[in-house]
Scaffold this motif. Structure first.
Motif, mmCIF file in Angstrom:
data_model
loop_
_atom_site.group_PDB
_atom_site.id
_atom_site.type_symbol
_atom_site.label_atom_id
_atom_site.label_comp_id
_atom_site.label_asym_id
_atom_site.label_seq_id
_atom_site.Cartn_x
_atom_site.Cartn_y
_atom_site.Cartn_z
ATOM 1 N N PHE A 50 0.835 -1.244 -0.122
ATOM 2 C CA PHE A 50 0.055 0.018 -0.061
ATOM 3 C C PHE A 50 0.667 1.231 -0.116
ATOM 4 C CE2 PHE A 50 0.951 -0.916 4.627
ATOM 5 C CZ PHE A 50 1.104 0.423 4.973
ATOM 6 N N GLU A 51 2.043 1.068 0.777
ATOM 7 C CA GLU A 51 2.947 2.190 0.515
ATOM 8 C C GLU A 51 3.508 2.430 -0.898
ATOM 9 O OE1 GLU A 51 4.836 1.909 4.939
ATOM 10 O OE2 GLU A 51 5.746 1.145 3.289
ATOM 11 N N PHE A 52 3.757 1.477 -1.461
ATOM 12 C CA PHE A 52 4.433 1.463 -3.077
ATOM 13 C C PHE A 52 3.190 2.024 -3.973
ATOM 14 C CE2 PHE A 52 5.643 0.190 -7.223
ATOM 15 C CZ PHE A 52 6.923 0.356 -7.162
ATOM 16 N N GLN A 53 1.963 1.622 -3.754
ATOM 17 C CA GLN A 53 0.778 2.399 -4.343
ATOM 18 C C GLN A 53 0.801 3.774 -4.039
ATOM 19 O OE1 GLN A 53 -1.314 1.418 -6.381
ATOM 20 N NE2 GLN A 53 -2.655 3.026 -6.453
ATOM 21 N N THR A 54 1.059 4.252 -2.901
ATOM 22 C CA THR A 54 0.919 5.785 -2.483
ATOM 23 C C THR A 54 2.182 6.306 -3.327
ATOM 24 O OG1 THR A 54 -0.051 5.252 -0.135
ATOM 25 C CG2 THR A 54 0.942 7.458 -0.368
ATOM 26 N N MET A 55 3.318 5.898 -3.499
ATOM 27 C CA MET A 55 4.265 6.424 -4.021
ATOM 28 C C MET A 55 4.104 6.450 -5.589
ATOM 29 S SD MET A 55 8.380 5.151 -4.282
ATOM 30 C CE MET A 55 8.274 4.793 -2.522
ATOM 31 N N ARG A 56 3.380 5.241 -6.116
ATOM 32 C CA ARG A 56 2.907 5.541 -7.605
ATOM 33 C C ARG A 56 2.060 6.739 -7.726
ATOM 34 N NH1 ARG A 56 2.381 -0.416 -8.063
ATOM 35 N NH2 ARG A 56 0.252 -0.315 -7.123
ATOM 36 N N GLN A 57 1.061 7.037 -6.884
ATOM 37 C CA GLN A 57 0.059 8.096 -6.809
ATOM 38 C C GLN A 57 0.758 9.382 -6.681
ATOM 39 O OE1 GLN A 57 -2.665 7.573 -8.063
ATOM 40 N NE2 GLN A 57 -3.286 5.315 -7.479
ATOM 41 N N PHE A 58 1.836 9.187 -6.017
ATOM 42 C CA PHE A 58 2.554 10.579 -5.818
ATOM 43 C C PHE A 58 3.235 11.090 -7.169
ATOM 44 C CE2 PHE A 58 7.382 11.552 -5.055
ATOM 45 C CZ PHE A 58 7.117 12.891 -4.870
ATOM 46 N N LEU A 59 3.773 9.819 -7.696
ATOM 47 C CA LEU A 59 4.499 10.168 -8.995
ATOM 48 C C LEU A 59 3.618 10.859 -10.005
ATOM 49 C CD1 LEU A 59 7.022 7.304 -9.410
ATOM 50 C CD2 LEU A 59 7.620 9.512 -8.800
ATOM 51 N N VAL A 60 2.376 10.156 -10.043
ATOM 52 C CA VAL A 60 1.515 10.509 -11.281
ATOM 53 C C VAL A 60 1.043 12.240 -10.820
ATOM 54 C CG1 VAL A 60 -0.735 10.405 -11.920
ATOM 55 C CG2 VAL A 60 0.530 8.319 -11.749
ATOM 56 N N SER A 61 0.735 12.643 -9.723
ATOM 57 C CA SER A 61 0.266 13.846 -9.220
ATOM 58 C C SER A 61 1.445 14.730 -9.504
ATOM 59 C CB SER A 61 0.076 13.655 -7.577
ATOM 60 O OG SER A 61 -1.150 13.072 -7.656
ATOM 61 N N LEU A 62 2.774 14.367 -9.229
ATOM 62 C CA LEU A 62 3.948 15.276 -9.637
ATOM 63 C C LEU A 62 3.963 15.620 -10.968
ATOM 64 C CD1 LEU A 62 6.054 17.076 -7.876
ATOM 65 C CD2 LEU A 62 7.386 14.905 -8.076
ATOM 66 N N LEU A 63 3.788 14.504 -11.819
ATOM 67 C CA LEU A 63 3.879 14.675 -12.983
ATOM 68 C C LEU A 63 2.831 15.764 -13.823
ATOM 69 C CD1 LEU A 63 4.528 11.324 -14.651
ATOM 70 C CD2 LEU A 63 5.930 13.104 -14.980
ATOM 71 N N ARG A 64 1.691 15.767 -13.170
ATOM 72 C CA ARG A 64 0.692 16.817 -13.667
ATOM 73 C C ARG A 64 0.921 18.081 -13.444
ATOM 74 N NH1 ARG A 64 -4.810 13.314 -12.176
ATOM 75 N NH2 ARG A 64 -4.420 11.624 -13.682
ATOM 76 N N SER A 65 2.090 18.502 -12.463
ATOM 77 C CA SER A 65 2.342 19.741 -12.011
ATOM 78 C C SER A 65 3.529 20.135 -12.896
ATOM 79 C CB SER A 65 2.832 19.999 -10.486
ATOM 80 O OG SER A 65 3.787 19.259 -10.258
ATOM 81 N N LEU A 66 4.091 19.293 -13.953
ATOM 82 C CA LEU A 66 5.155 19.950 -14.654
ATOM 83 C C LEU A 66 4.927 20.114 -15.943
ATOM 84 C CD1 LEU A 66 7.791 17.047 -13.452
ATOM 85 C CD2 LEU A 66 7.570 19.321 -12.427
ATOM 86 N N ASP A 67 5.626 20.875 -16.738
ATOM 87 C CA ASP A 67 5.437 21.232 -18.026
ATOM 88 C C ASP A 67 6.533 20.341 -18.926
ATOM 89 O OD1 ASP A 67 4.862 22.400 -20.750
ATOM 90 O OD2 ASP A 67 6.675 23.840 -20.405
ATOM 91 N N VAL A 68 5.593 18.903 -19.270
ATOM 92 C CA VAL A 68 6.427 17.834 -19.986
ATOM 93 C C VAL A 68 6.218 18.121 -21.301
ATOM 94 C CG1 VAL A 68 6.206 15.546 -20.104
ATOM 95 C CG2 VAL A 68 5.713 16.196 -17.833
ATOM 96 N N GLY A 69 7.264 17.655 -22.058
ATOM 97 C CA GLY A 69 7.580 17.875 -23.540
ATOM 98 C C GLY A 69 9.048 17.531 -23.760
ATOM 99 N N PRO A 70 9.203 17.308 -25.282
ATOM 100 C CA PRO A 70 10.617 17.112 -25.840
ATOM 101 C C PRO A 70 11.351 18.351 -25.494
ATOM 102 C CG PRO A 70 8.689 16.465 -27.225
ATOM 103 C CD PRO A 70 8.049 17.021 -26.207
ATOM 104 N N ASN A 71 10.703 19.475 -25.432
ATOM 105 C CA ASN A 71 11.993 20.682 -25.518
ATOM 106 C C ASN A 71 11.601 21.369 -24.068
ATOM 107 O OD1 ASN A 71 12.654 20.645 -28.215
ATOM 108 N ND2 ASN A 71 10.735 21.414 -28.864
ATOM 109 N N ALA A 72 10.744 20.952 -23.360
ATOM 110 C CA ALA A 72 10.397 21.493 -21.998
ATOM 111 C C ALA A 72 11.115 20.231 -20.908
ATOM 112 C CB ALA A 72 9.084 21.434 -21.604
ATOM 113 N N THR A 73 10.176 19.687 -19.969
ATOM 114 C CA THR A 73 10.760 18.805 -19.081
ATOM 115 C C THR A 73 10.520 17.283 -19.760
ATOM 116 O OG1 THR A 73 9.945 20.167 -17.165
ATOM 117 C CG2 THR A 73 10.396 17.910 -16.669
#
Length: 624
Positions: A50-73
């Protein structure tokens, strides 16, 4: 009662919201500029499901706050325990949805905690250009976020220092049981900004918020005042200056200096390199033109213009075309015409009869039916000698059919320089392998044409190599009067020529010695794997005159000249010369014929010399 339930319902619904919703980070999406970000996730057995599941959700949420792209992050994820596994490299996904899908399906490794091994993998592999990281010269920040819940089972301080030295900024996030000393050994300075310790995986969102605030600081390049001469590159909380292609950053890290690309030594110009800001070009020396590759140079071919008028060859030089004559010719004063050299007129050639000039060398010629001797100068009438010649030809399987045909051709070339007749030279042929076969005896054929035709009709025997048996057959049968040999009283030379390509399977010494005792002059011709000691045993003395060798069947024709000068009997030992009185009519006629032939040759040489003198006189008169 009903009012109390209604007042508690919103809080109850909040608790029912999924982790992914609870961990959403507030605020607009962070635009950080170019960034290479790798998450290094501890998935050892100490991390509960259940802790690993929390870590997965943490990564997903953090990704949504980043400007992801080939020329960005660009984002990459690796997990580790006792081994390291790449979930997805930096260059794999450019869409956030694809990254989230890969993280949701992540399965923990559930083994040990080899954090040092994971850092080394991130340094050498995850942040490599092959995995999608941007090259160092692009100066894009590289950030690694290490999340762990325990003490590393390997050393981390040294490998983390190497990673930081390569420009990787490391954030160390410890959960629950994490070792603080190890976190501080891994993280980049200042430690208070790069080391995070949370009580449980439930509180890991606290790090996410702090990390987001750090990444989303102001764009210092956009605010101006950076002082960069060419380009300003923004990074989280900082910036750096960059220069346009063909320039490099000066010591003040703001202004740019033009690069001299020629001094770097990578231009590849064959002659000269000419540098300009941002580029260079190649230039050739005088007399050369630049090739299509724009680097190498080719000399100007003045001869290709077709106006040189050289009789033989044109040579292009820096000064223009120059004429050159082929070997054996001299260039005349006009610089274009060539005249053949006459070495016969300029050196002491020593030819007994006639000298023929051939370029830088010359050769001697003999009259018709006369034979040039081994010294290359004197002549003798070999074709008038009397010889009984028996050829012993190796027909074993090592010779092979195609080479056997070359042997027969070689034998016929020997016949060509002999005066084959019943009164002159008689020729017999014996083939041997595991047995011996007389192909034709000495007395069968009376002309060279008949002998050559019989040689071509010989069939290849194959099998072994019984050279000793062949020598015995020659001594006992081939030189008998019954086989066509002339009586010993006539003193006709008896010559045996053994042709072989390998070692004999029986002893040759006894019958080779017996043949010499019987007065037979023995010659040995070896090809390929023939054994030198065996050839010397067969041949008469001196071995240098009676042994010949060729490494290959196709090149054995060079042995003919040696055999011509050797097999021909010396003057005075044949029956036709030794037993004849010098006062007999035939001897006088023969002497007269030889004298007239010599006089005719001398007359021809004198006429040629007179013609050359006339040419020289005419040239001298023309020059006057």
């Amino acid at each position: 009662m009903r009012g109390r339930l209604c007042s508690q319902l919103p809080m109850f619904l909040l608790l029912l919201q999924p982790w992914e919703t609870q961990l959403q980070f507030a605020g607009p999406r962070c635009r950080t500029g170019p960034l290479d970000l790798v998450f290094v996730i501890d998935s050892s057995r100490s991390v509960r499901p259940f802790e690993f599941q929390t870590m997965r959700q943490f990564l997903v949420s953090l990704l949504r706050s980043l400007d992801v792209g080939p020329n960005a992050t660009r984002v990459g994820v690796i997990q580790y325990s006792s081994q390291v596994q790449s979930v997805f490299p930096l260059g794999t996904f450019s869409r956030r949805e694809d990254m989230e899908r890969a993280i949701r399906t992540l399965v923990p490794l559930a083994q040990g905690t080899m954090t040092g091994l994971a850092i080394q993998y991130a340094m050498n592999v995850a942040f490599s250009v092959a995995e999608g990281a941007r090259p160092p010269e692009a100066r894009v920040p590289r950030v690694a976020v290490i999340v762990t819940d325990g003490r590393p089972q390997d050393r981390v301080a040294e490998v983390a220092a190497q990673a930081r030295a390569r420009g990787i900024e490391i954030y160390a996030v410890g959960v629950q049981r994490a070792d603080v000393a190890s976190l501080r050994a891994m993280a980049s300075p200042p430690l208070d900004e790069h080391v995070f310790l949370v009580e449980s995986f439930d509180r890991i969102q606290e790090f996410g918020l702090q990390f987001q605030r750090r990444l989303c600081r102001k764009d210092l390049c956009a605010e101006g005042g950076h002082g960069c001469q060419h380009q300003c590159v923004s990074s989280p909380g900082t910036f750096h200056c960059a220069c346009n292609p063909g320039y490099r950053l000066a010591a003040d890290d703001k202004s740019c200096l033009a690069l001299d690309l020629c001094t770097e030594g990578t231009h590849g110009c064959e002659h000269h390199c000419v540098s300009s800001p941002g580029f260079y070009f190649c230039r050739c020396r005088a007399g050369f033109v630049l090739q299509q590759d724009q680097r190498s140079c080719r000399a100007v071919d003045h001869c290709s213009f077709g106006n040189h008028s050289c009789q033989h060859e044109c040579v292009s030089t820096f000064g223009g075309p120059r004429c050159r004559c082929r070997g054996g010719y001299n260039l005349l004063p006009d610089g274009r015409s060539c005249q053949a050299q006459d070495l016969c007129n300029g050196v002491d050639h020593g030819c007994e009869f006639q000298c023929v000039s051939e370029g830088f060398s010359y050769r001697c010629l003999c009259p018709e039916r006369w034979q040039l001797q081994a010294d290359g100068k004197s002549c003798s009438r070999c074709q008038e000698g009397h010889v009984d010649l028996v050829l012993l030809v190796d027909g074993s399987k090592s010779v092979r059919p195609q080479n056997f045909e070359l042997v027969k051709r070689f034998v016929n070339q020997i016949v060509d320089f002999l005066d084959v007749s019943p009164e002159g030279t008689r020729v017999g042929l014996v083939q041997f392998s595991s047995r011996v076969r007389t192909e034709f005896p000495l007395g069968r054929y009376g002309t060279a044409a008949e002998v050559k035709q019989a040689v071509l009709a010989v069939e290849y025997m194959e099998r072994g190599t019984m050279t000793g048996l062949a020598l015995r057959h020659m001594v006992e049968h081939s030189f008998s009067e019954a086989q066509g040999a002339r009586p010993r009283a006539l003193n006709v030379p008896r010559v045996g020529l053994v042709f072989t390509d390998g070692r004999s399977q029986d002893d040759v010494s006894v019958w080779a010695a017996r043949a010499k005792e019987e007065g037979i002059v023995m010659y040995a011709v070896g090809v390929g794997k023939a054994v030198e000691d065996e050839l010397r045993e067969i041949a008469s003395e001196p071995a240098e005159l009676h042994v010949s060798y060729s490494p290959d069947f196709s090149t054995m024709t060079h042995l003919l000249e040696n055999l011509k000068g050797s097999i021909c009997p010396e003057e005075g030992i044949s029956a036709g010369t030794e037993l004849r009185s010098p006062c007999e009519c035939e001897s006088l006629v023969e002497f007269q014929g030889r004298t007239l032939g010599a006089l005719e040759s001398l007359s021809q040489n004198l006429a040629q010399l007179t013609a050359r003198l006339e040419d020289v006189e005419n040239q001298l008169a023309t020059q006057k």
